[in-house]
Design a protein around this motif. Structure first.
Motif, mmCIF file in Angstrom:
data_model
loop_
_atom_site.group_PDB
_atom_site.id
_atom_site.type_symbol
_atom_site.label_atom_id
_atom_site.label_comp_id
_atom_site.label_asym_id
_atom_site.label_seq_id
_atom_site.Cartn_x
_atom_site.Cartn_y
_atom_site.Cartn_z
ATOM 1 N N LEU A 63 0.796 -1.221 0.000
ATOM 2 C CA LEU A 63 0.000 0.000 0.000
ATOM 3 C C LEU A 63 0.832 1.277 0.000
ATOM 4 N N ARG A 64 2.103 1.188 0.432
ATOM 5 C CA ARG A 64 2.989 2.340 0.512
ATOM 6 C C ARG A 64 2.340 3.511 1.265
ATOM 7 N N PRO A 65 1.957 3.304 2.516
ATOM 8 C CA PRO A 65 1.384 4.412 3.298
ATOM 9 C C PRO A 65 2.448 5.454 3.604
ATOM 10 N N ASP A 66 2.005 6.627 3.975
ATOM 11 C CA ASP A 66 2.942 7.680 4.368
ATOM 12 C C ASP A 66 3.507 7.415 5.766
ATOM 13 N N VAL A 67 2.678 6.821 6.617
ATOM 14 C CA VAL A 67 3.093 6.532 7.993
ATOM 15 C C VAL A 67 2.473 5.212 8.433
ATOM 16 N N VAL A 68 3.275 4.397 9.137
ATOM 17 C CA VAL A 68 2.751 3.197 9.789
ATOM 18 C C VAL A 68 2.723 3.462 11.290
ATOM 19 N N VAL A 69 1.556 3.349 11.900
ATOM 20 C CA VAL A 69 1.428 3.434 13.354
ATOM 21 C C VAL A 69 1.612 2.020 13.890
ATOM 22 N N MET A 70 2.707 1.782 14.618
ATOM 23 C CA MET A 70 3.144 0.422 14.940
ATOM 24 C C MET A 70 3.184 0.149 16.437
ATOM 25 N N ASP A 71 2.527 -0.928 16.853
ATOM 26 C CA ASP A 71 2.661 -1.420 18.216
ATOM 27 C C ASP A 71 3.989 -2.178 18.318
ATOM 28 N N VAL A 72 4.436 -2.471 19.539
ATOM 29 C CA VAL A 72 5.704 -3.182 19.721
ATOM 30 C C VAL A 72 5.492 -4.675 19.899
ATOM 31 N N ARG A 73 4.755 -5.060 20.921
ATOM 32 C CA ARG A 73 4.540 -6.477 21.189
ATOM 33 C C ARG A 73 3.344 -6.998 20.416
ATOM 34 N N MET A 74 3.624 -7.867 19.437
ATOM 35 C CA MET A 74 2.563 -8.435 18.610
ATOM 36 C C MET A 74 2.943 -9.864 18.244
ATOM 37 N N PRO A 75 1.957 -10.671 17.856
ATOM 38 C CA PRO A 75 2.246 -12.050 17.458
ATOM 39 C C PRO A 75 2.867 -12.122 16.061
ATOM 40 N N VAL A 76 3.359 -13.303 15.713
ATOM 41 C CA VAL A 76 3.938 -13.628 14.415
ATOM 42 C C VAL A 76 5.263 -12.903 14.191
ATOM 43 N N ASP B 168 7.190 -9.227 15.804
ATOM 44 C CA ASP B 168 6.992 -8.073 16.678
ATOM 45 C C ASP B 168 7.247 -6.765 15.946
ATOM 46 N N GLY B 169 6.857 -5.670 16.595
ATOM 47 C CA GLY B 169 6.961 -4.366 15.964
ATOM 48 C C GLY B 169 8.379 -3.915 15.708
ATOM 49 N N ILE B 170 9.323 -4.401 16.506
ATOM 50 C CA ILE B 170 10.721 -4.019 16.316
ATOM 51 C C ILE B 170 11.255 -4.574 15.006
ATOM 52 N N GLU B 171 11.070 -5.876 14.802
ATOM 53 C CA GLU B 171 11.557 -6.481 13.564
ATOM 54 C C GLU B 171 10.787 -5.956 12.358
ATOM 55 N N ASN C 235 6.081 0.773 30.091
ATOM 56 C CA ASN C 235 6.946 -0.264 30.625
ATOM 57 C C ASN C 235 7.704 -1.046 29.552
ATOM 58 N N LEU C 236 7.624 -0.607 28.322
ATOM 59 C CA LEU C 236 8.351 -1.283 27.241
ATOM 60 C C LEU C 236 9.556 -0.469 26.802
ATOM 61 N N ASP C 237 10.241 0.171 27.738
ATOM 62 C CA ASP C 237 11.308 1.085 27.368
ATOM 63 C C ASP C 237 12.407 0.434 26.543
ATOM 64 N N GLU C 238 12.851 -0.761 26.901
ATOM 65 C CA GLU C 238 13.915 -1.397 26.146
ATOM 66 C C GLU C 238 13.452 -1.735 24.741
ATOM 67 N N TYR C 239 12.204 -2.131 24.592
ATOM 68 C CA TYR C 239 11.680 -2.468 23.278
ATOM 69 C C TYR C 239 11.595 -1.228 22.395
ATOM 70 N N VAL C 240 11.178 -0.122 22.984
ATOM 71 C CA VAL C 240 11.069 1.102 22.202
ATOM 72 C C VAL C 240 12.446 1.584 21.774
ATOM 73 N N TYR C 241 13.422 1.502 22.685
ATOM 74 C CA TYR C 241 14.789 1.878 22.322
ATOM 75 C C TYR C 241 15.245 1.052 21.121
ATOM 76 N N ALA C 242 14.972 -0.239 21.154
ATOM 77 C CA ALA C 242 15.355 -1.107 20.047
ATOM 78 C C ALA C 242 14.619 -0.716 18.765
ATOM 79 N N ALA C 243 13.358 -0.324 18.894
ATOM 80 C CA ALA C 243 12.590 0.084 17.721
ATOM 81 C C ALA C 243 13.162 1.358 17.098
ATOM 82 N N LEU C 244 13.578 2.301 17.941
ATOM 83 C CA LEU C 244 14.184 3.525 17.429
ATOM 84 C C LEU C 244 15.484 3.207 16.713
ATOM 85 N N ARG C 245 16.257 2.297 17.281
ATOM 86 C CA ARG C 245 17.489 1.863 16.639
ATOM 87 C C ARG C 245 17.196 1.158 15.314
#
Length: 220
Positions: free
Chosen positions: A49-62, A64-67, A90-100
């Motif tokens: 779809l090539r959206p302009d922005v993806v609003v992404m959760d972090v913890r998800m099945p199949v 995760d939002g980081i990968e 409470n997902l600070d480490e996950y968010v840091y990884a997502a930013l990276r």
């Protein structure tokens, strides 16, 4: 009239995802072009779809939002998609990884709806978004654990004024707030920010914050 900003919403919690979709679609300048409940679907839909922005959760099945973020916006991606991570505190480490991994910014799920909407617009415009209320805790706490020993490379690469601006960026201040703090114009702040990013080889303000905490420019 310009075309609306196209948004893909990815969150495995149905109520939250539906709420985001409803809030976003109610705006005349925003349009939800798709929604999904896991990271793999987010990657597939974003590529299709090539959206302009993806609003992404972090913890998800199949997947995760980081990968998923790494596959859509990582350094190795030739045609990256902008990702806005929306998560819980409470997902600070996950968010840091997502930013990276390449996310253009983050917000907390309990932020006002106006923050989400403005965040989407900010990221779509090519700017990075940092929640100033949690930047120090969210990024600083984790970055401090992996801080390398020795002086920061920024000490040699940046002028004293540029270091000062970098510290204020790391505190989550906007260009206007930095301009007010330093009693300079916003255009001057923009110039400083551009120089900082270029000298340190950083893509955006999010990477600048991560860099500042990781290399001890500011304390966590």
């Amino acid at each position: 009239m310009s075309a609306p900003i196209r948004v893909l919403v990815c969150d495995d919690q149905v109520l939250i995802r539906t709420g985001f979709v409803t809030i976003i679609d109610a705006q005349p300048d925003l349009e939800v072009v798709g929604e999904c409940a896991d990271g793999r679907a987010a990657v597939d839909l974003a590529r299709a779809l090539r959206p302009d922005v993806v609003v992404m959760d972090v913890r998800m099945p199949v997947l995760d939002g980081i990968e998923a973020t790494r596959r859509l916006a990582g350094a190795a991606v030739t045609d990256p998609v902008k990702v806005l991570v929306v998560t819980t505190f409470n997902l600070d480490e996950y968010v840091y990884a997502a930013l990276r991994a390449g996310a253009s910014g983050f917000l907390l799920k309990d932020a006002p709806a106006t923050h989400l909407l403005q965040g989407i617009r900010t990221v779509a415009a090519g700017a990075a978004l940092l929640d100033p209320d949690v930047t120090r805790q969210l990024v600083g706490r984790y970055a401090a654990r992996i801080r390398p020993a020795g002086p920061s490379p920024a000490d040699d690469a940046l002028t004293p004024r540029e270091l000062e601006v970098l510290r204020l960026i790391a505190e989550g201040l906007s260009n206007r707030e930095i301009a007010d703090r330093l009693v300079i114009s916003q255009e001057t702040v923009k110039t400083y920010v551009s120089r900082i990013l270029a000298k340190l080889g950083l893509r955006d303000r999010v990477q600048a914050v991560v860099y500042a905490y990781r290399h001890g420019v500011v304390s966590a």
